[in-house]
Design a protein around this motif. Structure first.
Motif, PDB file in Angstrom:
ATOM      1  N   ALA A  51       0.861  -1.126  -0.079  1.00  0.00           N
ATOM      2  CA  ALA A  51      -0.061   0.060   0.096  1.00  0.00           C
ATOM      3  C   ALA A  51       0.945   1.291   0.101  1.00  0.00           C
ATOM      4  CB  ALA A  51      -0.855  -0.078   1.097  1.00  0.00           C
ATOM      5  N   ASN A  52       1.855   1.469   0.973  1.00  0.00           N
ATOM      6  CA  ASN A  52       2.642   2.247   1.060  1.00  0.00           C
ATOM      7  C   ASN A  52       3.747   2.455  -0.304  1.00  0.00           C
ATOM      8  OD1 ASN A  52       2.168   3.905   3.737  1.00  0.00           O
ATOM      9  ND2 ASN A  52       2.556   1.794   4.152  1.00  0.00           N
ATOM     10  N   GLY A  53       3.951   1.600  -0.803  1.00  0.00           N
ATOM     11  CA  GLY A  53       4.874   1.384  -2.147  1.00  0.00           C
ATOM     12  C   GLY A  53       4.193   2.047  -3.212  1.00  0.00           C
ATOM     13  N   GLN A  54       2.759   1.874  -3.306  1.00  0.00           N
ATOM     14  CA  GLN A  54       1.959   2.362  -4.461  1.00  0.00           C
ATOM     15  C   GLN A  54       2.026   3.974  -4.149  1.00  0.00           C
ATOM     16  OE1 GLN A  54       0.871   0.835  -7.182  1.00  0.00           O
ATOM     17  NE2 GLN A  54       1.516  -1.019  -6.102  1.00  0.00           N
ATOM     18  N   LYS A  55       1.802   4.563  -2.914  1.00  0.00           N
ATOM     19  CA  LYS A  55       1.947   5.791  -2.494  1.00  0.00           C
ATOM     20  C   LYS A  55       3.185   6.360  -3.115  1.00  0.00           C
ATOM     21  CE  LYS A  55      -1.080   5.703   1.759  1.00  0.00           C
ATOM     22  NZ  LYS A  55      -1.077   5.771   2.928  1.00  0.00           N
ATOM     23  N   VAL A  56       4.296   5.757  -3.044  1.00  0.00           N
ATOM     24  CA  VAL A  56       5.597   6.263  -3.045  1.00  0.00           C
ATOM     25  C   VAL A  56       5.559   6.461  -4.856  1.00  0.00           C
ATOM     26  CG1 VAL A  56       7.917   5.723  -3.378  1.00  0.00           C
ATOM     27  CG2 VAL A  56       6.550   5.491  -1.324  1.00  0.00           C
ATOM     28  N   GLN A  57       5.347   5.243  -5.448  1.00  0.00           N
ATOM     29  CA  GLN A  57       5.288   5.386  -6.933  1.00  0.00           C
ATOM     30  C   GLN A  57       4.261   6.609  -7.525  1.00  0.00           C
ATOM     31  OE1 GLN A  57       3.979   1.250  -7.679  1.00  0.00           O
ATOM     32  NE2 GLN A  57       5.317   1.075  -9.319  1.00  0.00           N
ATOM     33  N   GLU A  58       3.289   6.866  -6.572  1.00  0.00           N
ATOM     34  CA  GLU A  58       2.522   7.805  -7.069  1.00  0.00           C
ATOM     35  C   GLU A  58       2.922   9.361  -7.126  1.00  0.00           C
ATOM     36  OE1 GLU A  58      -2.234   9.580  -6.299  1.00  0.00           O
ATOM     37  OE2 GLU A  58      -1.763   7.656  -5.694  1.00  0.00           O
ATOM     38  N   ILE A  59       3.886   9.269  -5.798  1.00  0.00           N
ATOM     39  CA  ILE A  59       4.649  10.758  -5.734  1.00  0.00           C
ATOM     40  C   ILE A  59       5.835  10.741  -6.765  1.00  0.00           C
ATOM     41  CG2 ILE A  59       6.373  11.691  -4.078  1.00  0.00           C
ATOM     42  CD1 ILE A  59       4.492  11.015  -1.753  1.00  0.00           C
ATOM     43  N   LEU A  60       6.463   9.787  -6.979  1.00  0.00           N
ATOM     44  CA  LEU A  60       7.453   9.710  -7.995  1.00  0.00           C
ATOM     45  C   LEU A  60       7.050  10.119  -9.492  1.00  0.00           C
ATOM     46  CD1 LEU A  60       9.951   6.835  -6.648  1.00  0.00           C
ATOM     47  CD2 LEU A  60      10.015   9.586  -6.203  1.00  0.00           C
ATOM     48  N   SER A  61       5.908   9.655  -9.723  1.00  0.00           N
ATOM     49  CA  SER A  61       5.316  10.134 -11.029  1.00  0.00           C
ATOM     50  C   SER A  61       4.691  11.297 -11.013  1.00  0.00           C
ATOM     51  CB  SER A  61       4.542   8.789 -11.531  1.00  0.00           C
ATOM     52  OG  SER A  61       3.285   8.533 -10.758  1.00  0.00           O
ATOM     53  N   THR A  62       4.462  12.056 -10.194  1.00  0.00           N
ATOM     54  CA  THR A  62       3.900  13.371 -10.298  1.00  0.00           C
ATOM     55  C   THR A  62       4.619  14.376 -10.741  1.00  0.00           C
ATOM     56  OG1 THR A  62       2.481  12.682  -8.574  1.00  0.00           O
ATOM     57  CG2 THR A  62       2.492  14.971  -8.476  1.00  0.00           C
ATOM     58  N   THR A  63       4.051  15.367 -11.344  1.00  0.00           N
ATOM     59  CA  THR A  63       4.965  16.584 -11.889  1.00  0.00           C
ATOM     60  C   THR A  63       5.257  17.573 -10.633  1.00  0.00           C
ATOM     61  OG1 THR A  63       2.980  17.829 -12.394  1.00  0.00           O
ATOM     62  CG2 THR A  63       3.801  16.454 -14.145  1.00  0.00           C
ATOM     63  N   CYS A  64       6.255  18.260 -10.712  1.00  0.00           N
ATOM     64  CA  CYS A  64       6.687  19.150  -9.507  1.00  0.00           C
ATOM     65  C   CYS A  64       5.406  20.193  -9.216  1.00  0.00           C
ATOM     66  CB  CYS A  64       7.822  20.119 -10.095  1.00  0.00           C
ATOM     67  SG  CYS A  64       8.359  21.379  -8.669  1.00  0.00           S
ATOM     68  N   SER A  65       4.661  20.685 -10.132  1.00  0.00           N
ATOM     69  CA  SER A  65       3.429  21.470  -9.785  1.00  0.00           C
ATOM     70  C   SER A  65       2.368  20.732  -9.008  1.00  0.00           C
ATOM     71  CB  SER A  65       2.875  22.059 -11.233  1.00  0.00           C
ATOM     72  OG  SER A  65       2.540  21.158 -12.009  1.00  0.00           O
ATOM     73  N   GLU A  66       2.065  19.592  -9.190  1.00  0.00           N
ATOM     74  CA  GLU A  66       1.253  18.706  -8.384  1.00  0.00           C
ATOM     75  C   GLU A  66       1.743  17.896  -7.104  1.00  0.00           C
ATOM     76  OE1 GLU A  66      -2.036  18.252  -9.474  1.00  0.00           O
ATOM     77  OE2 GLU A  66      -1.487  19.982 -10.687  1.00  0.00           O
ATOM     78  N   LEU A  67       2.686  18.053  -6.969  1.00  0.00           N
ATOM     79  CA  LEU A  67       3.466  17.194  -5.699  1.00  0.00           C
ATOM     80  C   LEU A  67       2.891  17.721  -4.415  1.00  0.00           C
ATOM     81  CD1 LEU A  67       7.315  17.285  -6.020  1.00  0.00           C
ATOM     82  CD2 LEU A  67       5.844  15.440  -5.830  1.00  0.00           C
ATOM     83  N   ASP A  68       2.612  18.890  -4.395  1.00  0.00           N
ATOM     84  CA  ASP A  68       2.169  19.227  -2.885  1.00  0.00           C
ATOM     85  C   ASP A  68       0.614  18.573  -2.766  1.00  0.00           C
ATOM     86  OD1 ASP A  68       3.951  20.718  -1.925  1.00  0.00           O
ATOM     87  OD2 ASP A  68       3.166  22.547  -2.855  1.00  0.00           O
ATOM     88  N   ARG A  69      -0.151  18.821  -3.792  1.00  0.00           N
ATOM     89  CA  ARG A  69      -1.498  18.249  -3.850  1.00  0.00           C
ATOM     90  C   ARG A  69      -1.493  16.749  -3.604  1.00  0.00           C
ATOM     91  NH1 ARG A  69      -4.403  15.489  -7.232  1.00  0.00           N
ATOM     92  NH2 ARG A  69      -3.380  15.568  -8.769  1.00  0.00           N
ATOM     93  N   VAL A  70      -0.558  15.916  -4.467  1.00  0.00           N
ATOM     94  CA  VAL A  70      -0.599  14.514  -4.373  1.00  0.00           C
ATOM     95  C   VAL A  70       0.064  14.077  -3.066  1.00  0.00           C
ATOM     96  CG1 VAL A  70       0.693  12.426  -5.477  1.00  0.00           C
ATOM     97  CG2 VAL A  70      -0.249  14.081  -6.777  1.00  0.00           C
TER      98      VAL A  70
END
Length: 133
Positions: A51-70
């Motif tokens: 579950a936490n690995g999926q969260k990490v993947q989501e953060i790593l695939s996010t653009t800089c402008s969307e990081l705070d939201r994700v």
């Protein structure tokens, strides 16, 4: 802290123009520096459950402008003692440079799930925030 030259992402890291690699003590040690700020670069691994690995993947695939939201959306990420995901992190001690790569445990070894994510400046500070204190 990990020996950076033995990490899976070492070759990609050492190819970056902003990284300086020097041998020390008759070649036994490698000193890695982020050249724009002359800050030492260190490496570490963190393991996560599915579950936490999926969260990490989501953060790593996010653009800089969307990081705070994700990061707000996924919430707190919990490190596990033995996880099915392992995050390799190399970062400058001033947090102005980051290189991160997630790997998943399969067939008795960790295999990278995606490319190495590099970040500099404010983006590096943001992407490191959930992982490095």
């Amino acid at each position: 802290m990990e020996n950076i030259k033995k990490m899976e992402m070492a070759n990609a890291l050492f190819e970056k123009n902003c990284i300086k690699v020097e041998k020390a003590c008759l070649g036994l040690f490698t000193k890695v520096t982020y050249t724009p700020t002359n800050s030492p670069v260190v490496g570490l691994y963190q393991e996560y459950d599915s579950a936490n690995g999926q969260k990490v993947q989501e953060i790593l695939s996010t653009t800089c402008s969307e990081l705070d939201r994700v990061e707000e959306k996924v919430g707190k990420i919990q490190v596990a003692d033995n996880g099915s995901f392992r995050l390799a992190i190399c970062f400058s001690k001033d947090h102005k440079f980051a290189a991160l790569q997630i790997a998943q445990y399969s067939n008795f070894q960790y295999k990278p799930v995606g490319e190495v994510r590099f970040a500099e400046g404010e983006e590096a500070i943001k992407v490191l925030q959930p992982f490095v204190k």
